[in-house]
Design a protein around this motif. Structure first.
Motif, PDB file in Angstrom:
ATOM      1  N   LEU A 154       0.838  -1.192   0.000  1.00 34.64           N
ATOM      2  CA  LEU A 154       0.000   0.000   0.000  1.00 34.64           C
ATOM      3  C   LEU A 154       0.877   1.247   0.000  1.00 34.64           C
ATOM      4  CD1 LEU A 154      -2.906  -0.601   2.560  1.00 34.64           C
ATOM      5  CD2 LEU A 154      -3.060  -0.532   0.069  1.00 34.64           C
ATOM      6  N   GLU A 155       0.443   2.267  -0.742  1.00 25.29           N
ATOM      7  CA  GLU A 155       1.204   3.523  -0.773  1.00 25.29           C
ATOM      8  C   GLU A 155       0.945   4.346   0.490  1.00 25.29           C
ATOM      9  OE1 GLU A 155       1.780   7.486  -3.589  1.00 25.29           O
ATOM     10  OE2 GLU A 155       0.883   5.662  -4.421  1.00 25.29           O
ATOM     11  N   ASN A 156      -0.339   4.501   0.854  1.00 27.21           N
ATOM     12  CA  ASN A 156      -0.679   5.276   2.048  1.00 27.21           C
ATOM     13  C   ASN A 156      -0.682   4.355   3.272  1.00 27.21           C
ATOM     14  OD1 ASN A 156      -1.586   7.109   3.967  1.00 27.21           O
ATOM     15  ND2 ASN A 156      -3.718   7.095   3.237  1.00 27.21           N
ATOM     16  N   GLY A 191      -1.976   5.949   6.656  1.00 27.84           N
ATOM     17  CA  GLY A 191      -3.428   5.942   6.822  1.00 27.84           C
ATOM     18  C   GLY A 191      -3.958   4.570   7.169  1.00 27.84           C
ATOM     19  N   ALA A 192      -3.342   3.537   6.576  1.00 26.25           N
ATOM     20  CA  ALA A 192      -3.736   2.166   6.880  1.00 26.25           C
ATOM     21  C   ALA A 192      -3.346   1.778   8.308  1.00 26.25           C
ATOM     22  CB  ALA A 192      -3.094   1.210   5.877  1.00 26.25           C
ATOM     23  N   GLU A 206      -5.652  11.047   6.940  1.00 28.48           N
ATOM     24  CA  GLU A 206      -6.511  10.393   5.959  1.00 28.48           C
ATOM     25  C   GLU A 206      -6.410   8.876   6.135  1.00 28.48           C
ATOM     26  OE1 GLU A 206      -6.988   9.874   1.100  1.00 28.48           O
ATOM     27  OE2 GLU A 206      -5.605  11.371   1.927  1.00 28.48           O
ATOM     28  N   LEU A 207      -7.479   8.269   6.622  1.00 29.55           N
ATOM     29  CA  LEU A 207      -7.486   6.821   6.817  1.00 29.55           C
ATOM     30  C   LEU A 207      -7.505   6.109   5.472  1.00 29.55           C
ATOM     31  CD1 LEU A 207     -10.003   6.534   9.801  1.00 29.55           C
ATOM     32  CD2 LEU A 207      -7.504   6.443   9.894  1.00 29.55           C
ATOM     33  N   GLN A 208      -6.805   4.978   5.411  1.00 34.01           N
ATOM     34  CA  GLN A 208      -6.675   4.195   4.186  1.00 34.01           C
ATOM     35  C   GLN A 208      -7.369   2.848   4.385  1.00 34.01           C
ATOM     36  OE1 GLN A 208      -5.040   4.491   1.006  1.00 34.01           O
ATOM     37  NE2 GLN A 208      -6.031   2.494   0.705  1.00 34.01           N
ATOM     38  N   ASP A 209      -8.189   2.460   3.395  1.00 36.41           N
ATOM     39  CA  ASP A 209      -8.866   1.164   3.476  1.00 36.41           C
ATOM     40  C   ASP A 209      -7.872   0.036   3.680  1.00 36.41           C
ATOM     41  OD1 ASP A 209     -11.178   2.530   2.927  1.00 36.41           O
ATOM     42  OD2 ASP A 209     -11.409   1.780   0.881  1.00 36.41           O
ATOM     43  N   GLU A 239     -12.541   1.823   5.278  1.00 32.43           N
ATOM     44  CA  GLU A 239     -12.771   2.923   6.219  1.00 32.43           C
ATOM     45  C   GLU A 239     -14.249   3.265   6.301  1.00 32.43           C
ATOM     46  OE1 GLU A 239     -13.609   7.006   7.357  1.00 32.43           O
ATOM     47  OE2 GLU A 239     -13.720   6.214   5.296  1.00 32.43           O
TER      48      GLU A 239
END
Length: 330
Positions: free
Chosen positions: A170-172, A175-176, A227-230, A236
């Motif tokens: 995952l990039e973010n 957030g995850a 920013e939350l990440q799925d 999310e």
């Protein structure tokens, strides 16, 4: 790729056992009390993939260099295990597996950010010392870099881990990581009560407490502009919708989810630590919400209270009754 798993409790032991039988050059660094049982009896893993004894290679310290060090100790033990094995991991890529978001920053004291892989573990396991693990439920292994750096061996590491766990990048990842904090946020409640997840959250009043805890944390994270990440299997939006409901309705749904997580009694990482007389990771889960709130001139009184109660249980060895807990947070 030569791999070392530093710390072979629930998650580290699961990684060691499964990868040992996937033609991977891997060694587990264990506590002294584990060395003989691992050597004589092997590593027994039971649960969702059946029951099997794994013959694994272990030692109490590294004696040769590795390419990848999977750091699977409790977060407070990270620095000790890194220092003890520094000669053999100083040029390696390192992978974190801990809950919360602070493990990578601890490792940054010893490794450049571009050699740190941020890991999120979505599968669940219970460690029964010295050499037995219950694999409670399946889940993904998620990788990234919380510093936004490019890690040279990231894809190679993903391919190796994918032999035993569905692994993705995952990039973010920040957030995850924060969304995973919400997955673990309620672990403090069964830990204070000294019971399994299923027993704790079968009680609707206790489930209401969990929803209140999450609503407070969600407000703090949102106002902190994170920013939350799925996460795989945990978008999310699902959390947001649950927390937008009236508390009693949300608690009823939450209770149904938590009581059906695993056929085996599920004990969260905080309670597992307390039962072994170890300091728990509550400061890096609920305490992370308290830290964020303080940093942004807010208050997270309920999460702060839960941190305090966990520390009280750690110090006294005495669990609270459900009535005592509900009175404390009324």
């Amino acid at each position: 790729m030569r791999i070392a798993v530093l710390g072979c409790g629930a998650i580290g032991g699961l990684i060691l056992g499964y990868l040992s039988h996937k033609d991977v050059d891997i060694i587990g660094i264990v506590k002294r009390y584990q060395r003989e049982p691992f050597s004589l009896e092997g590593l027994r893993i039971e649960g969702v993939r059946g029951s099997q004894v794994y013959e694994v290679k272990t030692d109490t310290g590294l004696k040769e260099k590795v390419d990848l060090a999977i750091v699977a100790t409790k977060i407070d033990d990270i620095e000790d295990v890194v220092v003890e094995n520094n000669e053999f991991i100083k040029d390696a890529t390192v992978l974190t597996t801990q809950n919360g978001v602070r493990a990578d920053y601890i490792l940054e004291k010893y490794f450049p950010p571009q050699r740190i892989i941020t890991g999120i573990v979505m599968f669940g396991a219970t460690f029964q010392p010295p050499n037995r693990i219950v694999h409670n439920f399946e889940g993904d292994f998620i990788l990234g870099n919380i510093f936004g750096e490019e890690v040279k061996d990231l894809e190679k590491v993903r391919e190796v881990l994918n032999k035993a766990f569905r692994t993705r990048v995952l990039e973010n990842i920040q957030g995850a990581k924060y969304l995973k904090v919400f997955v673990n946020l309620n672990n403090c409640i069964p830990a204070i009560l000294g019971v399994s997840m299923q027993e704790a959250f079968g009680d609707l009043d206790i489930s209401e407490l969990a929803i209140r805890l999450n609503k407070e944390a969600y407000y703090v994270v949102e106002k902190s502009r994170i920013e939350l990440q799925d996460l795989p299997g945990y978008p999310e939006e699902r959390l947001r919708k649950l927390l937008s409901m009236e508390t009693k309705q949300a608690a009823s749904i939450f209770s149904q989810i938590m009581t059906s997580l695993s056929k085996e009694p599920l004990y969260g990482s905080i309670l597992q630590s307390i039962k072994r007389g170890r300091k728990s990771e509550v400061d890096y889960i609920n305490g992370e919400i308290v830290r964020l709130a303080s940093q942004n001139n807010m208050e997270a009184s309920l999460n702060r209270k839960m941190v305090s109660l966990v520390h009280r249980v750690e110090a006294s060895g005495k669990f609270l009754t459900r009535d005592e807990l509900l009175k404390e947070v009324a």
